[in-house]
Design a protein around this motif. Structure first.
Motif, mmCIF file in Angstrom:
data_model
loop_
_atom_site.group_PDB
_atom_site.id
_atom_site.type_symbol
_atom_site.label_atom_id
_atom_site.label_comp_id
_atom_site.label_asym_id
_atom_site.label_seq_id
_atom_site.Cartn_x
_atom_site.Cartn_y
_atom_site.Cartn_z
ATOM 1 N N UNK A 17 0.861 -1.181 0.000
ATOM 2 C CA UNK A 17 0.000 0.000 0.000
ATOM 3 C C UNK A 17 0.897 1.230 0.000
ATOM 4 N N UNK A 18 0.820 2.007 -1.078
ATOM 5 C CA UNK A 18 1.687 3.175 -1.224
ATOM 6 C C UNK A 18 1.159 4.370 -0.435
ATOM 7 N N UNK A 71 -2.576 -12.516 4.744
ATOM 8 C CA UNK A 71 -1.678 -11.729 3.898
ATOM 9 C C UNK A 71 -0.562 -11.105 4.722
ATOM 10 N N UNK A 72 0.518 -10.782 4.044
ATOM 11 C CA UNK A 72 1.575 -9.955 4.623
ATOM 12 C C UNK A 72 1.320 -8.562 4.065
ATOM 13 N N UNK A 73 1.017 -7.617 4.949
ATOM 14 C CA UNK A 73 0.679 -6.268 4.523
ATOM 15 C C UNK A 73 1.872 -5.349 4.707
ATOM 16 N N UNK A 74 2.185 -4.594 3.659
ATOM 17 C CA UNK A 74 3.313 -3.664 3.659
ATOM 18 C C UNK A 74 2.775 -2.299 3.278
ATOM 19 N N UNK A 75 3.123 -1.283 4.071
ATOM 20 C CA UNK A 75 2.627 0.045 3.757
ATOM 21 C C UNK A 75 3.644 1.122 4.040
ATOM 22 N N UNK A 76 3.576 2.175 3.230
ATOM 23 C CA UNK A 76 4.459 3.319 3.385
ATOM 24 C C UNK A 76 3.613 4.560 3.677
ATOM 25 N N UNK A 77 3.949 5.285 4.732
ATOM 26 C CA UNK A 77 3.280 6.522 5.111
ATOM 27 C C UNK A 77 1.779 6.288 5.291
ATOM 28 N N UNK A 81 -0.703 3.334 7.470
ATOM 29 C CA UNK A 81 -1.936 3.549 8.228
ATOM 30 C C UNK A 81 -3.036 2.628 7.688
ATOM 31 N N UNK A 82 -3.154 2.567 6.369
ATOM 32 C CA UNK A 82 -4.162 1.728 5.712
ATOM 33 C C UNK A 82 -3.921 0.249 6.051
ATOM 34 N N UNK A 83 -2.682 -0.199 5.914
ATOM 35 C CA UNK A 83 -2.361 -1.604 6.186
ATOM 36 C C UNK A 83 -2.644 -1.965 7.645
ATOM 37 N N UNK A 84 -2.257 -1.102 8.579
ATOM 38 C CA UNK A 84 -2.504 -1.371 9.995
ATOM 39 C C UNK A 84 -4.003 -1.403 10.284
ATOM 40 N N UNK A 85 -4.770 -0.519 9.649
ATOM 41 C CA UNK A 85 -6.226 -0.489 9.845
ATOM 42 C C UNK A 85 -6.866 -1.808 9.421
ATOM 43 N N UNK A 86 -6.448 -2.310 8.281
ATOM 44 C CA UNK A 86 -7.035 -3.536 7.742
ATOM 45 C C UNK A 86 -6.564 -4.768 8.511
ATOM 46 N N UNK A 87 -5.357 -4.713 9.072
ATOM 47 C CA UNK A 87 -4.792 -5.889 9.751
ATOM 48 C C UNK A 87 -5.640 -6.373 10.921
ATOM 49 N N UNK A 88 -6.449 -5.506 11.494
ATOM 50 C CA UNK A 88 -7.295 -5.919 12.611
ATOM 51 C C UNK A 88 -8.628 -6.501 12.134
ATOM 52 N N UNK A 89 -8.869 -6.462 10.826
ATOM 53 C CA UNK A 89 -10.160 -6.900 10.295
ATOM 54 C C UNK A 89 -10.089 -8.159 9.443
ATOM 55 N N UNK A 90 -8.879 -8.567 9.074
ATOM 56 C CA UNK A 90 -8.701 -9.766 8.248
ATOM 57 C C UNK A 90 -7.501 -10.549 8.774
ATOM 58 N N UNK A 91 -7.423 -11.849 8.480
ATOM 59 C CA UNK A 91 -6.237 -12.604 8.892
ATOM 60 C C UNK A 91 -4.978 -12.010 8.261
#
Length: 176
Positions: A17-18, A71-77, A81-91
């Motif tokens: 996630x850019x 998934x392995x979620x990777x996000x910048x800036x 924020x987007x990746x961390x938000x989604x991480x609590x809602x999906x495996x």
């Protein structure tokens, strides 16, 4: 089902996630994607250009819910924020965040609570967009691994080091 081959579908997937002004296949994403692919992982990068934060979260959430595996979620800036938000809602297998936009003035209450998974954060000491102190606070609060490096917000001057840290993160996930 997407037009992805069954072999790719069976692989662990890394989703990038850019940031706000970034693009799905920018310099950082391309470099980190090579690290993930070298480890046999499937790579996706979502295009959020022109989208506000809530729409970005919904797009990643929809993408993640269509996948059968964590998934392995990777996000910048803002992407962090987007990746961390989604991480609590999906495996989520793990979070790798670069200069994540947490605890921003006027938006502190929107800083997400991450899912229960390994979290690594890389942040530049010289970041003039998101203060390094914000990642220190987040890492302390959620027991994340934090790497503070001599870089700015974009981290591109230290891309080799960021790639090494990402590879180390992926190795830890694979052995855990």
């Amino acid at each position: 089902m997407s037009n992805v081959s069954m072999n790719e579908e069976a692989k662990q997937t890394v989703v990038f996630s850019h940031g706000l002004d970034g693009e799905p296949w920018g310099t950082k994403v391309v470099a980190l994607a090579k690290v993930a692919e070298a480890r046999g992982l499937h790579v996706e990068s979502l295009d959020y250009r022109g989208m506000e934060a809530p729409a970005r979260v919904e797009k990643l959430l929809k993408f993640a819910k269509e996948r059968a595996r964590p998934l392995i979620l990777v996000g910048s800036s803002l992407g962090g924020h987007v990746a961390a938000s989604v991480s609590s809602q999906v495996p989520t297998r793990g979070l790798f965040l670069m200069a994540p936009a947490f605890f921003m003035p006027g938006f502190e209450q929107y800083t997400p609570v991450p899912g229960r998974c390994p979290i690594d954060i890389v942040h530049g000491w010289n970041d003039d967009v998101v203060p390094a102190q914000n990642s220190i606070r987040f890492a302390q609060q959620y027991r994340a691994t934090l790497h503070l490096i001599d870089s700015d917000h974009r981290l591109t001057a230290n891309l080799g080091e960021v790639c090494e840290l990402f590879d180390l993160f992926l190795r830890r996930l694979a052995s855990g």
